[in-house]
Design a protein around this motif. Structure first.
Motif, PDB file in Angstrom:
ATOM      1  N   ARG A  60       0.841  -1.200   0.055  1.00  0.00           N
ATOM      2  CA  ARG A  60       0.067  -0.109   0.121  1.00  0.00           C
ATOM      3  C   ARG A  60       0.814   1.469  -0.108  1.00  0.00           C
ATOM      4  O   ARG A  60       1.822   1.407   0.603  1.00  0.00           O
ATOM      5  CB  ARG A  60      -1.093   0.095   1.266  1.00  0.00           C
ATOM      6  N   GLU A  61       0.364   2.270  -0.854  1.00  0.00           N
ATOM      7  CA  GLU A  61       1.162   3.595  -0.888  1.00  0.00           C
ATOM      8  C   GLU A  61       0.105   4.378   0.071  1.00  0.00           C
ATOM      9  O   GLU A  61      -0.918   4.700   0.220  1.00  0.00           O
ATOM     10  CB  GLU A  61       1.197   3.977  -1.880  1.00  0.00           C
ATOM     11  N   TYR A  62       0.896   4.989   1.065  1.00  0.00           N
ATOM     12  CA  TYR A  62       0.337   5.932   2.278  1.00  0.00           C
ATOM     13  C   TYR A  62       0.835   7.194   1.865  1.00  0.00           C
ATOM     14  O   TYR A  62       1.954   7.541   1.717  1.00  0.00           O
ATOM     15  CB  TYR A  62       1.122   5.292   3.694  1.00  0.00           C
ATOM     16  N   GLU A  63      -0.322   7.902   1.817  1.00  0.00           N
ATOM     17  CA  GLU A  63      -0.055   9.367   1.330  1.00  0.00           C
ATOM     18  C   GLU A  63       0.487  10.297   2.530  1.00  0.00           C
ATOM     19  O   GLU A  63       1.483  11.317   2.506  1.00  0.00           O
ATOM     20  CB  GLU A  63      -1.457  10.175   0.795  1.00  0.00           C
ATOM     21  N   ASP A  64       0.021   9.743   3.861  1.00  0.00           N
ATOM     22  CA  ASP A  64       0.366  10.682   4.949  1.00  0.00           C
ATOM     23  C   ASP A  64       1.600   9.918   5.731  1.00  0.00           C
ATOM     24  O   ASP A  64       1.830   8.860   5.398  1.00  0.00           O
ATOM     25  CB  ASP A  64      -0.934  10.783   5.859  1.00  0.00           C
ATOM     26  N   HIS A  93       8.491   3.226   6.136  1.00  0.00           N
ATOM     27  CA  HIS A  93       8.055   4.141   5.227  1.00  0.00           C
ATOM     28  C   HIS A  93       7.201   5.309   5.588  1.00  0.00           C
ATOM     29  O   HIS A  93       7.509   6.215   5.095  1.00  0.00           O
ATOM     30  CB  HIS A  93       6.688   3.135   4.394  1.00  0.00           C
ATOM     31  N   LEU A  94       6.582   5.258   6.855  1.00  0.00           N
ATOM     32  CA  LEU A  94       5.952   6.509   7.256  1.00  0.00           C
ATOM     33  C   LEU A  94       6.870   7.579   7.885  1.00  0.00           C
ATOM     34  O   LEU A  94       6.776   8.598   7.740  1.00  0.00           O
ATOM     35  CB  LEU A  94       4.905   6.087   8.259  1.00  0.00           C
ATOM     36  N   ARG A 147       8.254   9.409   4.951  1.00  0.00           N
ATOM     37  CA  ARG A 147       7.006  10.182   4.326  1.00  0.00           C
ATOM     38  C   ARG A 147       7.179  11.600   5.287  1.00  0.00           C
ATOM     39  O   ARG A 147       6.805  12.793   4.649  1.00  0.00           O
ATOM     40  CB  ARG A 147       5.783   9.353   4.471  1.00  0.00           C
ATOM     41  N   SER A 148       7.342  11.356   6.503  1.00  0.00           N
ATOM     42  CA  SER A 148       7.246  12.479   7.537  1.00  0.00           C
ATOM     43  C   SER A 148       8.748  13.415   7.600  1.00  0.00           C
ATOM     44  O   SER A 148       8.437  14.623   7.747  1.00  0.00           O
ATOM     45  CB  SER A 148       6.886  12.063   8.924  1.00  0.00           C
TER      46      SER A 148
END
Length: 303
Positions: free
Chosen positions: A193-197, A237-238, A241-242
């Motif tokens: 899954r690709e997480y936008e946030d 991953h997250l 992103r952050s």
């Protein structure tokens, strides 16, 4: 008449089957999700063996080599040439698959890297995918994959430079390697899954605080992920992103920032600062410090 069973060997048993000891291993470095061994041998003549870990083999060198493999009774001859090494050819041998191999051409040396991945760890990464149920890697022979080859070489380099301090980096690379294998070398193609946030503000603060509190320790990625109650893959991953950087990059950056502060205190030796900030040795400290500041620790202290 009984059928001869393959010899079951763990990663630590491989050196016992080869004429020369490994040039380098991670076996005493505290790695958990993945192990690495770097071999250079005059020849190979292995009995039929099976390994409880998934094994990724990265061919090194330049010489022409002809190898004879037997997998589940099926014989196959594979040749390595100069172009194969340049293109990053790899082999993937799933856990518990019996195999037998011997070299059938005279060479000065055969060189390769073994990466051993725990199936339970790969299964944990699979649970972050859209199809988490079936985790079965495919037997893969002499396939060009520069990403896997680069991961193996990066792990080898980290082990050479950082030794026992390379556990966090090894965790990060094991996570990336497992996800790649599940995407491209599995009987069922796993999509993630690709997480936008990114992480929530609370989780990000929790992660940053934990890293800051343990900067001088031999941190593992799993410790931080467990602290946040999530998987290593999900956390990596997250976090990126952050913050725009991987957890390992952030850890090194913060260690360098702490070192910059300590280096301005002349009574502290550079070696003490290196160890206090979590670097395994002064050489690794100097390499990372120069990467982030453009100068070595001594130059920074005198600036």
């Amino acid at each position: 008449m009984s059928v001869k069973q393959p010899l079951v060997i763990d990663y630590v048993d491989w050196p016992k089957l080869l004429p020369n000891p490994p040039l380098l291993t991670s076996f005493q470095s505290g790695w958990s999700s993945i192990q690495l061994a770097h071999y250079r041998q005059p020849s190979i003549d292995l009995p039929e063996v099976s390994d409880p870990q998934h094994m990724v083999i990265i061919a090194l060198g330049h010489q022409t080599i002809d190898l004879e493999f037997v997998f589940e009774g099926r014989l196959q001859t594979i040749s390595y040439r100069e172009k194969d090494y340049a293109s990053g050819c790899i082999e993937v041998i799933p856990a518990d698959l019996p195999c037998k191999v011997r070299s059938i051409s005279p060479v000065k040396a055969i060189e390769w890297i073994h990466c051993y991945l725990e199936p339970t760890f790969v299964a944990q990464i699979a649970h972050e995918s859209v199809n988490p149920d079936c985790v079965e890697l495919l037997l893969t022979r002499k396939t060009a994959d520069l990403l896997i080859a680069q991961i193996g070489l990066a792990l080898k380099s980290s082990l050479e430079v950082d030794g026992a301090g390379s556990r966090f980096y090894a965790d990060s690379m094991a996570t990336a390697l497992s996800a790649h294998l599940l995407r491209y070398y599995s009987t069922r193609k796993h999509s993630f899954r690709e997480y936008e946030d990114g992480l929530s503000k609370q989780k990000l603060r929790q992660a940053v605080d934990y890293i800051q509190a343990h900067l001088g320790e031999n941190l593992s990625l799993s410790e931080i992920a467990n602290e946040l109650g999530m998987s290593q893959y999900y956390f990596c991953h997250l976090f990126k992103r952050s913050t725009g950087m991987s957890p390992h990059q952030y850890l090194i950056q913060q260690r360098v920032e702490q070192a910059k502060y300590l280096l301005k205190q002349p009574e502290l030796t550079i070696t003490w600062v290196a160890l206090e900030c979590g670097f395994a040795n002064q050489s690794h400290f100097a390499k990372c410090f120069r990467q982030y500041t453009g100068m070595n620790p001594k130059q920074f202290r005198n600036s």
